[in-house]
Design an enzyme around this catalytic site. Structure first.
Site, PDB file in Angstrom:
ATOM      1  N   HIS A   1       6.946   5.715   0.464  1.00  0.00           N
ATOM      2  CA  HIS A   1       8.920   5.082   1.484  1.00  0.00           C
ATOM      3  C   HIS A   1       8.918   3.661   1.346  1.00  0.00           C
ATOM      4  O   HIS A   1      10.420   3.982   1.313  1.00  0.00           O
ATOM      5  CB  HIS A   1       8.397   5.596   2.638  1.00  0.00           C
ATOM      6  CG  HIS A   1       8.106   7.188   2.719  1.00  0.00           C
ATOM      7  ND1 HIS A   1       7.927   8.014   4.307  1.00  0.00           N
ATOM      8  CD2 HIS A   1       8.173   8.135   1.678  1.00  0.00           C
ATOM      9  CE1 HIS A   1       7.818   8.931   3.851  1.00  0.00           C
ATOM     10  NE2 HIS A   1       7.845   9.563   2.314  1.00  0.00           N
ATOM     11  N   ASN A   2       8.107   2.639   1.207  1.00  0.00           N
ATOM     12  CA  ASN A   2       8.805   1.600   1.523  1.00  0.00           C
ATOM     13  C   ASN A   2       8.609   0.364   0.067  1.00  0.00           C
ATOM     14  O   ASN A   2       8.985  -0.781   0.212  1.00  0.00           O
ATOM     15  CB  ASN A   2       8.767   0.582   2.896  1.00  0.00           C
ATOM     16  CG  ASN A   2       8.237   1.791   3.970  1.00  0.00           C
ATOM     17  OD1 ASN A   2       7.320   1.866   4.837  1.00  0.00           O
ATOM     18  ND2 ASN A   2       9.311   2.008   4.339  1.00  0.00           N
TER      19      ASN A   2
ATOM     20  N   GLU B   1      -0.504 -12.275   8.915  1.00  0.00           N
ATOM     21  CA  GLU B   1      -0.115 -12.344   7.629  1.00  0.00           C
ATOM     22  C   GLU B   1       0.335 -11.469   7.542  1.00  0.00           C
ATOM     23  O   GLU B   1       1.526 -12.167   6.362  1.00  0.00           O
ATOM     24  CB  GLU B   1      -1.677 -11.812   7.638  1.00  0.00           C
ATOM     25  CG  GLU B   1      -3.067 -12.901   7.548  1.00  0.00           C
ATOM     26  CD  GLU B   1      -3.607 -13.392   8.482  1.00  0.00           C
ATOM     27  OE1 GLU B   1      -4.431 -13.916   9.093  1.00  0.00           O
ATOM     28  OE2 GLU B   1      -3.098 -11.838   9.902  1.00  0.00           O
TER      29      GLU B   1
ATOM     30  N   ASP C   1      -7.421 -16.228   5.371  1.00  0.00           N
ATOM     31  CA  ASP C   1      -8.167 -17.485   6.278  1.00  0.00           C
ATOM     32  C   ASP C   1      -9.738 -17.279   5.908  1.00  0.00           C
ATOM     33  O   ASP C   1     -10.037 -15.885   5.134  1.00  0.00           O
ATOM     34  CB  ASP C   1      -7.612 -17.490   7.693  1.00  0.00           C
ATOM     35  CG  ASP C   1      -7.519 -16.348   7.983  1.00  0.00           C
ATOM     36  OD1 ASP C   1      -8.027 -15.747   8.419  1.00  0.00           O
ATOM     37  OD2 ASP C   1      -7.195 -16.267   9.327  1.00  0.00           O
TER      38      ASP C   1
ATOM     39  N   ARG D   1      17.991   3.241   2.035  1.00  0.00           N
ATOM     40  CA  ARG D   1      17.216   2.598   2.896  1.00  0.00           C
ATOM     41  C   ARG D   1      16.923   0.517   2.428  1.00  0.00           C
ATOM     42  O   ARG D   1      16.589  -0.211   2.790  1.00  0.00           O
ATOM     43  CB  ARG D   1      16.015   2.953   3.903  1.00  0.00           C
ATOM     44  CG  ARG D   1      16.472   4.177   4.781  1.00  0.00           C
ATOM     45  CD  ARG D   1      15.257   5.242   5.004  1.00  0.00           C
ATOM     46  NE  ARG D   1      15.794   5.856   5.625  1.00  0.00           N
ATOM     47  CZ  ARG D   1      15.245   7.804   5.337  1.00  0.00           C
ATOM     48  NH1 ARG D   1      14.002   7.763   5.441  1.00  0.00           N
ATOM     49  NH2 ARG D   1      15.667   8.662   6.069  1.00  0.00           N
TER      50      ARG D   1
END
Length: 152
Positions: free
Chosen positions: A102-103, A73, A8, A141
């Protein structure tokens, strides 16, 4: 890999700088807006476009999204299936490295009011060049997250 950018008004100037840096580095970039500075615009109008694009092709697309804090956001982006948005609003780059290793984060949300253009250019490069570790515990995970996501 396609890289989507969205912001934005709060991150407009920074998005433009990031866009030019990514294009100069040879990346395939798509700007999802804002396309002009308008202090009355709303981040969901632009962030949702980038998040939806990543959601549809999470293995081949990433996004860098910006806002004043980056918080709203990231919250919005994470509403989309297969999106894993991580937040950066300054400090050292270890947090973005871990978000990838890790993610397997596929969206980086940046708090534009808390960072410099130089810092963001460095962080975005780190984030884009860090791979998911593929370690069993991280794969496990993420699979649990996918299972929960599919059940919703």
């Amino acid at each position: 890999m396609k890289i989507y950018l969205a912001t934005d008004h709060a991150g407009f100037k920074l998005k433009e700088e990031i866009k030019h840096s990514l294009l100069n580095d040879g990346h395939d970039v798509e700007d999802c807006g804002a396309f002009t500075y308008d202090e009355s615009d709303d981040y969901p109008d632009f962030i949702s476009v980038a998040a939806e694009a990543v959601s549809k092709d999470p293995d081949n697309a990433k996004a860098v999204i910006l806002g004043g804090s980056g918080q709203g956001e990231a919250i919005l982006a994470n509403k989309f299936p297969h999106v894993r948005a991580a937040l950066f609003y300054g400090s050292h780059g270890e947090i973005v490295t871990l978000s990838r290793e890790h993610n397997d984060a596929n969206i980086l949300s940046i708090g534009a009011r808390f960072v410099t253009a130089e810092e963001v250019r460095r962080i975005v490069k780190i984030w884009l060049h860090t791979d998911f570790s593929e370690e069993e515990r991280h794969v496990r995970r993420l699979e649990k997250i996918r299972t929960i996501e599919e059940a919703l």
